[in-house]
Design a protein around this motif. Structure first.
Motif, short mmCIF file in Angstrom:
data_model
loop_
_atom_site.label_atom_id
_atom_site.label_comp_id
_atom_site.label_asym_id
_atom_site.label_seq_id
_atom_site.Cartn_x
_atom_site.Cartn_y
_atom_site.Cartn_z
N TYR A 58 -24.85 35.80 -35.25
CA TYR A 58 -26.23 36.06 -34.85
C TYR A 58 -26.35 36.11 -33.33
CZ TYR A 58 -27.27 34.58 -39.66
OH TYR A 58 -27.30 34.47 -41.02
N ASP A 59 -27.44 36.70 -32.84
CA ASP A 59 -27.71 36.63 -31.40
C ASP A 59 -28.47 35.34 -31.11
OD1 ASP A 59 -30.49 37.03 -31.87
OD2 ASP A 59 -30.65 38.42 -30.18
N GLY A 62 -31.49 34.60 -33.25
CA GLY A 62 -31.35 34.61 -34.71
C GLY A 62 -31.26 35.99 -35.33
N LYS A 63 -31.16 37.04 -34.52
CA LYS A 63 -31.02 38.39 -35.06
C LYS A 63 -29.57 38.62 -35.49
CE LYS A 63 -34.68 40.09 -32.02
NZ LYS A 63 -34.98 40.89 -30.82
N LEU A 64 -29.40 39.21 -36.65
CA LEU A 64 -28.08 39.39 -37.23
C LEU A 64 -27.29 40.46 -36.48
CD1 LEU A 64 -26.33 38.35 -39.58
CD2 LEU A 64 -27.24 40.23 -40.97
N GLN A 67 -22.71 41.32 -40.37
CA GLN A 67 -22.96 40.89 -41.74
C GLN A 67 -21.78 41.27 -42.63
OE1 GLN A 67 -26.48 43.15 -42.65
NE2 GLN A 67 -25.37 45.05 -43.01
N ASN A 232 -20.88 30.29 -39.95
CA ASN A 232 -21.63 31.27 -39.16
C ASN A 232 -21.57 30.91 -37.69
OD1 ASN A 232 -22.37 32.51 -41.56
ND2 ASN A 232 -24.32 31.43 -41.69
N VAL A 234 -23.54 31.40 -33.87
CA VAL A 234 -24.72 31.81 -33.11
C VAL A 234 -24.27 32.15 -31.71
CG1 VAL A 234 -26.98 31.13 -32.24
CG2 VAL A 234 -26.23 30.33 -34.49
N GLU A 479 -24.96 26.97 -37.64
CA GLU A 479 -26.31 27.06 -37.09
C GLU A 479 -26.76 25.79 -36.38
OE1 GLU A 479 -25.37 28.23 -39.92
OE2 GLU A 479 -26.35 30.09 -40.45
#
Length: 609
Positions: A58-59, A62-64, A67, A232, A234, A479
């Motif tokens: 993510y950025d 929180g923008k993906l 994926q 994930n 970030v 996260e």
């Protein structure tokens, strides 16, 4: 004789005992243990690898960025292949006949009884086309997994890509646990954070009959294991700022790196020309990769961390001034005349103090300041004195992160070049060079090479008045995680914080009334501090450089813009930086005339004056 007769009975007894053991074992296999009967009836146990979901990226908002998308691999078990119609399979898969034969040969060389990938990255549409026909091809089956997908076409050089693990990597103990056909990060974040992103494979064992029809799990799934998804990530990237910067650099060559000074977080990472990361997904990955690799514009070249051969130009004058202030050989009030007999310069007022020298980028001023820095009379021999001075200067330059890898979390970083006495001893001979031999260093030319990342990091140092945090592009692993420990430590330079203030004042004048007026944002209440530069290029037009930070007080962004063949930093690199700074700090752009100038690409065709 009686002894021999007794031995005969012993031997007969042993044979009888062995026979009883075999009979009991056979009875157990055929009557008691049903798994063997089931295996015999259904013929085979099929091993199905459960590939884990690779971690998402993510950025900072929180923008993906990255994926997972579903793809399918056609697997083959050579032992189970019976009366293969290679021509029909070739037509079904739309592959050359020789390619089909070569793939089957490769599968047999890997293992005759273990499954391996025959054809990878089939889409849902591909699957629909061939699935109903697979019943006629015993030994072949579909295995579902995920591949990378990119909802945005940005950040290609930083994200990197994944690809099938190579035979050479499989032989390396570092990659123990990987199998042929597995996918692994090959560059960028995907490679650097592979251990977190990869997850853990699972496995299922299924019983199949001679026609390949599944008959259920083996031992009711007692030996099955679940896959574990990767973690994930970030990132520190501002996707909107990244996309805007790529818009500004589209059609040009060069790089933009923007950093949050206080944290070392990279806001923007641009290497131009760039490419759509989706080109490295799907069946055409190999063809697309080779086209980009052979591109004359060197699209695959990761400029922010690899372009270390070009000299920094005038931006390095700031480094010279800071070290000279620390050594006490100059003060902010020190004046020198613009003596063009020493080194050429452009028209401006003369003489100048430090503030004016920074504002007007006076070459003779820095020539004389650097000479005082190197020749401090530590030896009566001018050759030895210069060597001592250069050695001491170099040690201080290294504290700014130049001449070494900064340690960014992207593989492939170059360290750059910082001149040393040993270098000149090899070129000219010991005690055969002095200041007049190497004076070009004073204005950022000669035996100097820095990466755009190092330039941006230098601006973070000036913005922080003397320290930097190692630039990094991942904010947290998971996260709720934190950056790795190495991206939380402050690194201080050899220069006292008090010496940065006159440099900052001079940089503010560069943008207000000097060579970087195209980056001026005073109309929107932002005071930008910057420095233009020109990196000499023997192979063609010079390269343009501009470094800056803003605001002057409590800086939020430090930036380096490098435009290949842009000639002058003030006309090409500075307006790009101004637009990026305004976009980041205000979330809008008001200096439309500068945006129009940049997008016209006229700066790439500037005629020499």
């Amino acid at each position: 004789m009686k002894y021999l007769e007794n031995r005969k009975y012993v031997i007969q007894g042993i044979f009888l005992l062995v026979g009883i053991v075999y009979a009991v074992r056979l009875f157990y296999i055929q009557v008691i243990d049903s798994s063997y009967k089931q295996a015999a009836e259904t013929n085979a146990i099929k091993t199905i690898i459960q590939y884990p979901f690779r971690g998402l990226i993510y950025d900072r908002e929180g923008k993906l960025l990255v994926q997972n998308t579903p793809v399918y691999d056609l697997m083959v078990v050579p032992k189970e292949v019976k009366q293969l119609d290679t021509l029909r399979l070739s037509n079904l898969l739309e592959l050359p006949l020789e390619d089909v034969r070569e793939r089957l040969k490769k599968a047999r060389s890997f293992s005759y009884v273990q499954p391996s990938i025959f054809y990878q990255k089939l889409t849902t549409q591909d699957l629909a086309h061939i699935q109903d026909n697979l019943i006629d091809f015993p030994g072949f089956y579909i295995n579902a997994r995920t591949a990378r997908g990119y909802p945005h076409q940005s950040l290609s050089h930083a994200l990197g890509y994944i690809a099938e693990i190579s035979p050479k990597q499989l032989e390396d103990s570092t990659y123990r646990g990987y199998r042929p056909g597995d996918y692994i990060g090959k560059s960028g974040i995907e490679m650097e954070y592979e251990q977190y992103l990869m997850g853990k494979r699972g496995v299922k064992y299924k019983m199949v009959n001679v026609r390949g029809v599944e008959k259920g799990p083996f031992k009711e799934g007692a030996y099955d294991t679940l896959s574990v998804a990767g973690k994930n990530l970030v990132s520190t990237i501002d996707l909107d700022l990244q996309a805007y910067g790529e818009h500004l650099m589209n059609g040009a060559k060069g790089s933009i790196v923007a950093i949050e000074p206080a944290t070392g977080e990279i806001l923007t990472y641009i290497s131009a020309p760039f490419y759509d990361p989706n080109l490295f997904t799907g069946k055409d990955y190999g063809k697309n990769y080779m086209q980009l690799l052979q591109d004359k514009d060197k699209t695959m070249f990761n400029r922010p961390i690899m372009a270390d051969q070009n000299p920094p130009g005038s931006i390095f004058k700031l480094v010279q001034a800071l070290i000279a202030l620390e050594e006490g050989v100059i003060s902010p009030a020190t004046q020198f005349a613009c003596n063009k007999a020493l080194v050429n310069c452009h028209p401006h007022p003369s003489p100048l103090d430090l503030y004016g020298a920074v504002q007007h980028s006076c070459n003779p001023w820095f020539f004389q300041a650097y000479r005082m820095l190197l020749n401090q009379g530590k030896s009566k021999n001018t050759f030895t004195d210069t060597s001592i001075g250069l050695k001491d200067w170099r040690e201080q330059v290294l504290t700014f992160g130049f001449g070494q890898k900064l340690g960014i979390d992207i593989p492939g970083e170059k360290k750059g070049i910082i001149a040393s006495p040993e270098l000149y001893d090899r070129v000219y001979g010991k005690n055969r060079w002095k200041y007049s031999t190497i004076y070009s260093l004073s204005i950022g030319q000669g035996e100097l090479g820095v990466t755009p990342l190092q330039m941006a990091n230098f601006m973070a140092i000036v913005a922080n008045r003397g320290y930097y945090v190692t630039p990094h592009i991942i904010r947290s692993v998971g996260e709720d995680g934190k950056p790795l420990k190495e991206y939380q430590e402050r690194h201080h330079t050899s220069v006292d914080p008090k010496h940065y203030e006159p440099i900052v004042e001079g940089m503010a004048e560069v943008v207000r009334a000097g060579t970087a007026r195209r980056a001026n944002l005073s109309k929107v209440g932002i005071e930008v501090c910057g420095k233009t530069g020109t990196a000499q290029n023997p192979q063609g037009p010079d390269h343009a450089v501009f470094v800056a930070f803003a605001p002057k007080v409590n800086p939020k962004i430090a930036i380096a813009v490098y435009v290949e063949h842009g000639k002058w930093g003030g006309q090409s690199a500075a307006p790009i930086a101004g637009l990026m700074i305004e976009q980041y700090l205000t979330d809008t752009v008001t200096i439309k005339e500068q945006e129009k100038w940049v997008l016209s690409r006229e700066y790439l065709n500037i005629k020499s004056k």
